[in-house]
Scaffold this active site. Structure first.
Site, PDB file in Angstrom:
ATOM      1  N   LYS A   9       0.842  -1.213   0.000  1.00  0.00           N
ATOM      2  CA  LYS A   9       0.000   0.000   0.000  1.00  0.00           C
ATOM      3  C   LYS A   9       0.873   1.257   0.000  1.00  0.00           C
ATOM      4  O   LYS A   9       0.685   2.162  -0.801  1.00  0.00           O
ATOM      5  CB  LYS A   9      -0.916   0.049   1.242  1.00  0.00           C
ATOM      6  CG  LYS A   9      -1.857  -1.108   1.393  1.00  0.00           C
ATOM      7  CD  LYS A   9      -2.747  -0.957   2.624  1.00  0.00           C
ATOM      8  CE  LYS A   9      -2.033  -1.013   3.969  1.00  0.00           C
ATOM      9  NZ  LYS A   9      -1.393  -2.301   4.286  1.00  0.00           N
ATOM     10  N   ARG A  84     -10.006   1.086   7.761  1.00  0.00           N
ATOM     11  CA  ARG A  84      -9.698  -0.312   8.068  1.00  0.00           C
ATOM     12  C   ARG A  84     -10.829  -1.028   8.776  1.00  0.00           C
ATOM     13  O   ARG A  84     -10.683  -2.186   9.177  1.00  0.00           O
ATOM     14  CB  ARG A  84      -8.478  -0.392   8.974  1.00  0.00           C
ATOM     15  CG  ARG A  84      -7.217  -0.180   8.214  1.00  0.00           C
ATOM     16  CD  ARG A  84      -6.033  -0.504   9.072  1.00  0.00           C
ATOM     17  NE  ARG A  84      -4.969   0.316   8.592  1.00  0.00           N
ATOM     18  CZ  ARG A  84      -3.732  -0.086   8.435  1.00  0.00           C
ATOM     19  NH1 ARG A  84      -3.382  -1.303   8.783  1.00  0.00           N
ATOM     20  NH2 ARG A  84      -2.831   0.712   7.972  1.00  0.00           N
TER      21      ARG A  84
HETATM   22  P1  AP5 Z   1       4.738  -1.493   1.989  1.00  0.00           P
HETATM   23  O1  AP5 Z   1       4.570  -0.717   0.769  1.00  0.00           O
HETATM   24  O2  AP5 Z   1       5.236  -0.807   3.228  1.00  0.00           O
HETATM   25  O3  AP5 Z   1       3.401  -2.275   2.325  1.00  0.00           O
HETATM   26  P2  AP5 Z   1       2.173  -1.842   3.194  1.00  0.00           P
HETATM   27  O4  AP5 Z   1       1.004  -2.564   2.653  1.00  0.00           O
HETATM   28  O5  AP5 Z   1       2.107  -0.342   3.284  1.00  0.00           O
HETATM   29  O6  AP5 Z   1       2.638  -2.495   4.552  1.00  0.00           O
HETATM   30  P3  AP5 Z   1       2.638  -1.965   6.029  1.00  0.00           P
HETATM   31  O7  AP5 Z   1       3.375  -2.967   6.836  1.00  0.00           O
HETATM   32  O8  AP5 Z   1       3.118  -0.549   6.121  1.00  0.00           O
HETATM   33  O9  AP5 Z   1       1.099  -2.014   6.314  1.00  0.00           O
HETATM   34  P4  AP5 Z   1       0.343  -2.111   7.618  1.00  0.00           P
HETATM   35  O10 AP5 Z   1      -1.056  -1.962   7.178  1.00  0.00           O
HETATM   36  O11 AP5 Z   1       0.625  -3.285   8.469  1.00  0.00           O
HETATM   37  O12 AP5 Z   1       0.990  -0.903   8.459  1.00  0.00           O
HETATM   38  P5  AP5 Z   1       0.629   0.630   8.610  1.00  0.00           P
HETATM   39  O13 AP5 Z   1       1.879   1.354   8.714  1.00  0.00           O
HETATM   40  O14 AP5 Z   1      -0.374   1.070   7.626  1.00  0.00           O
HETATM   41  O15 AP5 Z   1       5.666  -2.745   1.661  1.00  0.00           O
HETATM   42  C1  AP5 Z   1       6.101  -3.646   2.656  1.00  0.00           C
HETATM   43  C2  AP5 Z   1       7.536  -4.099   2.290  1.00  0.00           C
HETATM   44  O16 AP5 Z   1       7.473  -4.832   1.064  1.00  0.00           O
HETATM   45  C3  AP5 Z   1       8.487  -2.925   2.053  1.00  0.00           C
HETATM   46  O17 AP5 Z   1       9.758  -3.255   2.511  1.00  0.00           O
HETATM   47  C4  AP5 Z   1       8.479  -2.758   0.520  1.00  0.00           C
HETATM   48  O18 AP5 Z   1       9.673  -2.247   0.006  1.00  0.00           O
HETATM   49  C5  AP5 Z   1       8.258  -4.199   0.063  1.00  0.00           C
HETATM   50  N1  AP5 Z   1       7.510  -4.259  -1.204  1.00  0.00           N
HETATM   51  C6  AP5 Z   1       6.427  -3.517  -1.563  1.00  0.00           C
HETATM   52  N2  AP5 Z   1       5.997  -3.874  -2.785  1.00  0.00           N
HETATM   53  C7  AP5 Z   1       6.829  -4.865  -3.206  1.00  0.00           C
HETATM   54  C8  AP5 Z   1       6.896  -5.649  -4.397  1.00  0.00           C
HETATM   55  N3  AP5 Z   1       6.026  -5.491  -5.402  1.00  0.00           N
HETATM   56  N4  AP5 Z   1       7.871  -6.584  -4.477  1.00  0.00           N
HETATM   57  C9  AP5 Z   1       8.750  -6.756  -3.464  1.00  0.00           C
HETATM   58  N5  AP5 Z   1       8.751  -6.053  -2.329  1.00  0.00           N
HETATM   59  C10 AP5 Z   1       7.790  -5.110  -2.189  1.00  0.00           C
HETATM   60  O19 AP5 Z   1      -0.101   0.606  10.038  1.00  0.00           O
HETATM   61  C11 AP5 Z   1       0.639   0.265  11.200  1.00  0.00           C
HETATM   62  C12 AP5 Z   1      -0.296   0.180  12.396  1.00  0.00           C
HETATM   63  O20 AP5 Z   1      -0.908   1.465  12.618  1.00  0.00           O
HETATM   64  C13 AP5 Z   1      -1.485  -0.782  12.278  1.00  0.00           C
HETATM   65  O21 AP5 Z   1      -1.115  -2.108  12.618  1.00  0.00           O
HETATM   66  C14 AP5 Z   1      -2.446  -0.177  13.291  1.00  0.00           C
HETATM   67  O22 AP5 Z   1      -2.052  -0.475  14.620  1.00  0.00           O
HETATM   68  C15 AP5 Z   1      -2.253   1.311  13.067  1.00  0.00           C
HETATM   69  N6  AP5 Z   1      -3.155   1.854  12.032  1.00  0.00           N
HETATM   70  C16 AP5 Z   1      -2.813   2.386  10.825  1.00  0.00           C
HETATM   71  N7  AP5 Z   1      -3.901   2.767  10.156  1.00  0.00           N
HETATM   72  C17 AP5 Z   1      -4.956   2.488  10.943  1.00  0.00           C
HETATM   73  C18 AP5 Z   1      -6.362   2.638  10.796  1.00  0.00           C
HETATM   74  N8  AP5 Z   1      -6.902   3.147   9.692  1.00  0.00           N
HETATM   75  N9  AP5 Z   1      -7.156   2.207  11.809  1.00  0.00           N
HETATM   76  C19 AP5 Z   1      -6.636   1.697  12.944  1.00  0.00           C
HETATM   77  N10 AP5 Z   1      -5.320   1.514  13.147  1.00  0.00           N
HETATM   78  C20 AP5 Z   1      -4.490   1.910  12.158  1.00  0.00           C
END
Ligand code: AP5
Length: 210
Positions: A9, A84
């Site tokens: 994402k 979410r």
């Molecule tokens: P990346 O692009 O970072 O993927 P992502 O889907 O953004 O993954 P996240 O781990 O950031 O998502 P998440 O939803 O768990 O965490 P968030 O920060 O939103 O890619 C991941 C890795 O893969 C990177 O190293 C990248 O380089 C690699 N990659 C990407 N594409 C690739 C490809 N095609 N091929 C190879 N490698 C690739 O949220 C964190 C926490 O915040 C949540 O757990 C929750 O506690 C809280 N939170 C955030 N939003 C909310 C909400 N709306 N409601 C409630 N709690 C929330």
């Protein structure tokens, strides 16, 4: 931009934001910044994030309401990781209506669970500038130091095996249903998140223009 943890994402939202000249609004980044700066929001959110649980809806809806009010959102934005839950989706729908805004597209990236786990276990990030590395595919040149700014390159606190497992379960239990919310409104576009970042971006662009 919807999708499970690690599906890409953030990576794809950043490219859309750069390509279209609009801000990327990552709720995960906003919360991490608040935790790092020890603000009242960070104090509330940190414990949920470390367990891989969702931060309560009312906090998240208020946060997005405040962010969309900022001047840089006037000509568009990419939402990354919000909504979410169905409650967040309803809150966002009301907010968008009150602002007279409509989505161009709601994209859900899709990939196999094992791909997600491997990406998250391999991820390292720079604490200073946020640059993203992969221990398996794109390690920093000097271990633990950022190629771009020399900052410390670390594992995200929620990228350990136990928390990753919980984040994936929480996604299935609480977030996957949000796809149905947008499918019913005819706005959902499923995009294969497997393959290279460039391949996925080409599919995302197709979905945006379709
Ligand atoms: P990346 O692009 O970072 O993927 P992502 O889907 O953004 O993954 P996240 O781990 O950031 O998502 P998440 O939803 O768990 O965490 P968030 O920060 O939103 O890619 C991941 C890795 O893969 C990177 O190293 C990248 O380089 C690699 N990659 C990407 N594409 C690739 C490809 N095609 N091929 C190879 N490698 C690739 O949220 C964190 C926490 O915040 C949540 O757990 C929750 O506690 C809280 N939170 C955030 N939003 C909310 C909400 N709306 N409601 C409630 N709690 C929330």
């Amino acid at each position: 931009m919807l999708g499970a943890p690690g599906v890409g994402k953030g990576t794809q939202a950043k490219r859309i934001a750069e390509g279209y000249g609009v801000p990327q609004i990552s709720t995960g980044d906003i919360l991490r910044d608040a935790v790092e700066r020890n603000t009242p929001l960070g104090t509330k959110a940190g414990a949920y994030m470390n367990r891989g649980e969702l931060v309560p809806d009312e906090i998240m809806i208020a946060l997005i309401r405040e962010r969309l009010d900022e001047v840089d959102c006037q000509s568009g934005f990419v939402l990354d990781g919000f909504p979410r839950t169905n409650r967040q989706a309803v809150g966002l729908e009301k907010l968008m209506r009150s602002l007279g805004l409509k989505f161009d597209a709601v994209i859900s990236l899709e990939a196999e669970r094992e791909v997600l786990v491997q990406r998250l276990l391999a991820r390292r990030v720079c604490r200073r500038c946020g640059a993203d590395y992969s221990m398996t595919m794109r390690p920093s040149k000097r271990e633990g130091a950022c190629d771009l700014c020399g900052g410390e390159v670390v594992r995200r606190p929620d990228d350990n095996e136990e928390t990753i497992r919980n984040r994936l379960e929480v996604y299935q239990r609480q977030t996957a249903a949000v796809k149905g919310f947008y499918a019913k409104r005819g706005q959902l576009r499923l995009v294969d998140g497997g393959g290279s970042v460039d391949d996925v971006f080409a599919r995302v662009e197709d979905a945006l223009s379709g």
